[in-house]
Enzyme design. Structure first.
Site, PDB file in Angstrom:
ATOM      1  N   GLU A  48      11.017  -7.957  -2.973  1.00  0.00           N
ATOM      2  CA  GLU A  48      11.557  -6.708  -2.421  1.00  0.00           C
ATOM      3  C   GLU A  48      10.883  -6.519  -1.078  1.00  0.00           C
ATOM      4  O   GLU A  48       9.694  -6.215  -1.007  1.00  0.00           O
ATOM      5  CB  GLU A  48      11.292  -5.532  -3.367  1.00  0.00           C
ATOM      6  CG  GLU A  48      12.109  -4.298  -3.031  1.00  0.00           C
ATOM      7  CD  GLU A  48      11.355  -3.303  -2.162  1.00  0.00           C
ATOM      8  OE1 GLU A  48      11.592  -3.324  -0.921  1.00  0.00           O
ATOM      9  OE2 GLU A  48      10.551  -2.537  -2.692  1.00  0.00           O
ATOM     10  N   LEU A  49      11.644  -6.725  -0.013  1.00  0.00           N
ATOM     11  CA  LEU A  49      11.068  -6.761   1.328  1.00  0.00           C
ATOM     12  C   LEU A  49      11.474  -5.516   2.108  1.00  0.00           C
ATOM     13  O   LEU A  49      11.550  -4.431   1.557  1.00  0.00           O
ATOM     14  CB  LEU A  49      11.474  -8.061   2.021  1.00  0.00           C
ATOM     15  CG  LEU A  49      11.177  -9.332   1.194  1.00  0.00           C
ATOM     16  CD1 LEU A  49      11.646 -10.575   1.921  1.00  0.00           C
ATOM     17  CD2 LEU A  49       9.697  -9.430   0.852  1.00  0.00           C
TER      18      LEU A  49
ATOM     19  N   HIS B 100      -3.436  -6.564  -4.910  1.00  0.00           N
ATOM     20  CA  HIS B 100      -2.971  -5.373  -4.211  1.00  0.00           C
ATOM     21  C   HIS B 100      -3.310  -5.465  -2.723  1.00  0.00           C
ATOM     22  O   HIS B 100      -4.080  -6.323  -2.292  1.00  0.00           O
ATOM     23  CB  HIS B 100      -3.604  -4.123  -4.822  1.00  0.00           C
ATOM     24  CG  HIS B 100      -2.670  -2.956  -4.893  1.00  0.00           C
ATOM     25  ND1 HIS B 100      -1.708  -2.706  -3.929  1.00  0.00           N
ATOM     26  CD2 HIS B 100      -2.522  -1.957  -5.816  1.00  0.00           C
ATOM     27  CE1 HIS B 100      -1.040  -1.621  -4.261  1.00  0.00           C
ATOM     28  NE2 HIS B 100      -1.504  -1.153  -5.397  1.00  0.00           N
TER      29      HIS B 100
ATOM     30  N   SER C 227      -5.049  -4.785   0.744  1.00  0.00           N
ATOM     31  CA  SER C 227      -6.496  -4.703   0.945  1.00  0.00           C
ATOM     32  C   SER C 227      -6.982  -3.311   1.330  1.00  0.00           C
ATOM     33  O   SER C 227      -8.190  -3.055   1.290  1.00  0.00           O
ATOM     34  CB  SER C 227      -6.923  -5.707   2.023  1.00  0.00           C
ATOM     35  OG  SER C 227      -6.742  -7.030   1.561  1.00  0.00           O
TER      36      SER C 227
ATOM     37  N   CYS D 107      10.428   1.565   2.159  1.00  0.00           N
ATOM     38  CA  CYS D 107      11.503   0.601   2.381  1.00  0.00           C
ATOM     39  C   CYS D 107      12.861   1.237   2.177  1.00  0.00           C
ATOM     40  O   CYS D 107      13.832   0.878   2.850  1.00  0.00           O
ATOM     41  CB  CYS D 107      11.343  -0.592   1.440  1.00  0.00           C
ATOM     42  SG  CYS D 107       9.848  -1.551   1.725  1.00  0.00           S
TER      43      CYS D 107
ATOM     44  N   GLY E 153       6.802  -6.217  -0.032  1.00  0.00           N
ATOM     45  CA  GLY E 153       6.053  -6.186   1.217  1.00  0.00           C
ATOM     46  C   GLY E 153       6.885  -6.639   2.397  1.00  0.00           C
ATOM     47  O   GLY E 153       8.103  -6.481   2.421  1.00  0.00           O
ATOM     48  N   SER E 154       6.208  -7.225   3.352  1.00  0.00           N
ATOM     49  CA  SER E 154       6.828  -7.597   4.619  1.00  0.00           C
ATOM     50  C   SER E 154       7.600  -8.908   4.498  1.00  0.00           C
ATOM     51  O   SER E 154       7.393  -9.700   3.575  1.00  0.00           O
ATOM     52  CB  SER E 154       5.759  -7.750   5.699  1.00  0.00           C
ATOM     53  OG  SER E 154       4.931  -8.871   5.411  1.00  0.00           O
TER      54      SER E 154
ATOM     55  N   TRP F 292       0.798  -1.217   0.000  1.00  0.00           N
ATOM     56  CA  TRP F 292       0.000   0.000   0.000  1.00  0.00           C
ATOM     57  C   TRP F 292       0.837   1.277   0.000  1.00  0.00           C
ATOM     58  O   TRP F 292       0.325   2.357  -0.285  1.00  0.00           O
ATOM     59  CB  TRP F 292      -0.898   0.034   1.246  1.00  0.00           C
ATOM     60  CG  TRP F 292      -0.152  -0.279   2.515  1.00  0.00           C
ATOM     61  CD1 TRP F 292      -0.085  -1.488   3.145  1.00  0.00           C
ATOM     62  CD2 TRP F 292       0.682   0.606   3.270  1.00  0.00           C
ATOM     63  NE1 TRP F 292       0.730  -1.416   4.258  1.00  0.00           N
ATOM     64  CE2 TRP F 292       1.213  -0.140   4.356  1.00  0.00           C
ATOM     65  CE3 TRP F 292       1.026   1.947   3.149  1.00  0.00           C
ATOM     66  CZ2 TRP F 292       2.073   0.419   5.297  1.00  0.00           C
ATOM     67  CZ3 TRP F 292       1.890   2.506   4.084  1.00  0.00           C
ATOM     68  CH2 TRP F 292       2.403   1.750   5.140  1.00  0.00           C
ATOM     69  N   ASN F 293       2.132   1.213   0.336  1.00  0.00           N
ATOM     70  CA  ASN F 293       2.851   2.473   0.615  1.00  0.00           C
ATOM     71  C   ASN F 293       3.107   3.306  -0.635  1.00  0.00           C
ATOM     72  O   ASN F 293       3.080   4.533  -0.581  1.00  0.00           O
ATOM     73  CB  ASN F 293       4.140   2.205   1.392  1.00  0.00           C
ATOM     74  CG  ASN F 293       5.092   1.272   0.690  1.00  0.00           C
ATOM     75  OD1 ASN F 293       4.700   0.447  -0.127  1.00  0.00           O
ATOM     76  ND2 ASN F 293       6.368   1.373   1.026  1.00  0.00           N
TER      77      ASN F 293
END
Length: 461
Positions: free
Chosen positions: A234-235, A161, A163, A268, A212-213, A136-137
């Site tokens: 890509e974390l 995507h 939520s 990130c 994401g995470s 989402w960022n």
């Protein structure tokens, strides 16, 4: 987590969406597979024309999509507009460069003869439907930097995507359809996180990319590994920002503020750990703290707002836990550190000093406008602190000493090193990290080739 638009500036739920059922997911998977069979045969010039039309539509829609992004995840409206503009730039870049980036390669003539061939080529062919699990960022940019190269390579995309940004997700599907892409070239799957595994296991999905995470990355990588499917991850990141004595301290401090609070600190590649040589530590810290204190926090819809709310109540709670843990363990709070008493999920720009290895914030990513200050006695200690992290996405170094430049390039464990400036992504440069920041690369020629079948074509005499 419900699929819904919740305004983080006031906590109001604006729209909710039903998750797609099994029948609709199946329909879209069938459509993706069928579309790929014909789309992969299209010419680069035709793909490029469609992508340029998408860029033109996005350029005209800039204000509309900027407002959607700000309402859904809280970034200042000026930064949302900039994100949209960056996406148009990337689409046009790939439309112009993809054919050259994926041109057939000819090995050295001596190697061709040595193999007994009359001709050898290396050809890049598309893989098929690619699942993109996106955050989402940067709800527009993260998707476009996957979609533009994937579509130009002849793949088709399936977007799952985050939520909390469903309107942005639906806009993206509509954008590509309006540009003239066949419906199955790019589809949004309105599904929860629990449905990702089944989609990824489907044989029609050939590869996946996730931003994401760490937990999400592990889950996708685990399933993809079991199914023998290519992934790019890509974390997280906890990028160091190193300041050496030869640096322009005033400029370094100004850029440091922007590097930390860009996107409300939820990036990130935002600089998070500020490692300053002891000879200039006090001067830098004073200017940096002053700059963080001076930032305007408020309504993200206002043009002059510099820091808006965090994207969710849980995100703010997680950030508060890191700050409180550091405070209890002896860290000094040089500014900020307490949530404001007004509606919305705001957190003030915060600077912590006296960080030790036992503090959670030393090892965990602070996803919000919280900076940590470290004092380094020399270059070796600065490198040691910078690398003392499970992450390795990017890094920033401020120095005018060329010998130091060489040392940092050699020794920093990161996917990029930016000197005398802040990390930023550009379509021409590869982007990605090492260690727990993930693997693979996005953007540039490296990124467009990630989801290609790199084929050796050998022809005998």
């Amino acid at each position: 987590m419900p699929i819904a638009t919740v305004n983080p500036a006031n906590g109001e739920t604006l729209e909710t969406y039903e998750a797609m059922g099994e029948e609709e997911i199946e329909r879209r998977l069938q459509l993706a597979e069928a579309t790929f069979r014909t789309y992969r045969m299209s010419r680069f010039v035709d793909r490029g024309r469609l992508l340029l039309q998408a860029a033109d539509h996005l350029e005209r829609d800039q204000e509309e999509i900027a407002r959607i992004m700000t309402i859904e995840m809280g970034k200042p409206i000026s930064q949302a507009r900039a994100e949209a503009a960056k996406c148009t730039k990337a689409m046009r870049w790939y439309a112009e460069h993809a054919e050259a980036l994926l041109a057939d390669e000819e090995p050295a003539e001596s190697d061709v003869k040595d193999s007994g061939a009359s001709r050898v080529r290396v050809r890049y062919r598309p893989l098929g439907p690619v699942l993109a699990v996106m955050p989402w960022n940067f709800p527009l940019w993260q998707v476009i930097r996957f979609a533009a190269p994937a579509l130009m390579a002849g793949n088709v995309g399936l977007l799952k995507h985050a939520s909390n940004v469903p309107q942005t997700a639906l806009y993206l599907e509509d954008l590509f359809h309006r540009a003239g892409f066949t419906e199955g070239c790019f589809q949004t799957l309105l599904i929860g996180a629990g449905a990702v595994d089944d989609v990824l296991r489907d044989e029609r999905v050939r590869a996946a990319t996730l931003t994401g995470s760490e937990p999400a990355g592990r889950a996708v990588a685990s399933t993809a590994g079991e199914m023998i499917k290519k992934t790019v991850l890509e974390l997280g990141g906890s990028d160091p920002f190193v300041v050496m004595p030869s640096a322009d301290i005033d400029r370094a401090a100004r850029v440091a503020v922007t590097a930390r609070v860009q996107n409300n600190g939820q990036s990130c590649i935002a600089a998070k750990r500020f490692i300053v040589h002891t000879d200039v530590y006090d001067a830098f810290a004073e200017r940096f703290v002053e700059g963080m204190k001076a930032l305007k926090v408020g309504d993200p819809m206002q043009d002059d707002t510099e820091v808006g709310p965090l994207s969710s109540e849980q995100g703010r709670a997680d950030l508060e836990e890191l700050v409180d843990d550091a405070r209890r363990s002896g860290a000094s709070v040089l500014c900020g550190g307490r949530r404001p008493d007004w509606p919305g999920w705001y957190y003030p720009p915060t600077v912590l000093a006296g960080i030790t290895r036992g503090m959670r914030i030393h090892r965990e990513e602070a996803f919000g406008p919280v900076a940590t200050l470290y004092r380094a006695g020399d270059l070796d200690e600065a490198v040691l602190i910078a690398n003392d992290s499970p992450f390795g996405l990017s890094s920033n170094v401020w120095t005018r000493d060329e010998a130091e430049v060489d040392r940092f390039v050699r020794d920093l464990e990161a996917g990029a090193v930016y000197f005398n400036g802040m990390t930023a992504s550009h379509p021409a440069f590869p982007f990605g990290g090492v260690k727990r920041s993930g693997y693979g690369r996005e953007l540039s020629g490296h990124g467009i080739r990630e989801f290609c079948n790199i084929t050796t074509v050998w022809q005998g005499a």
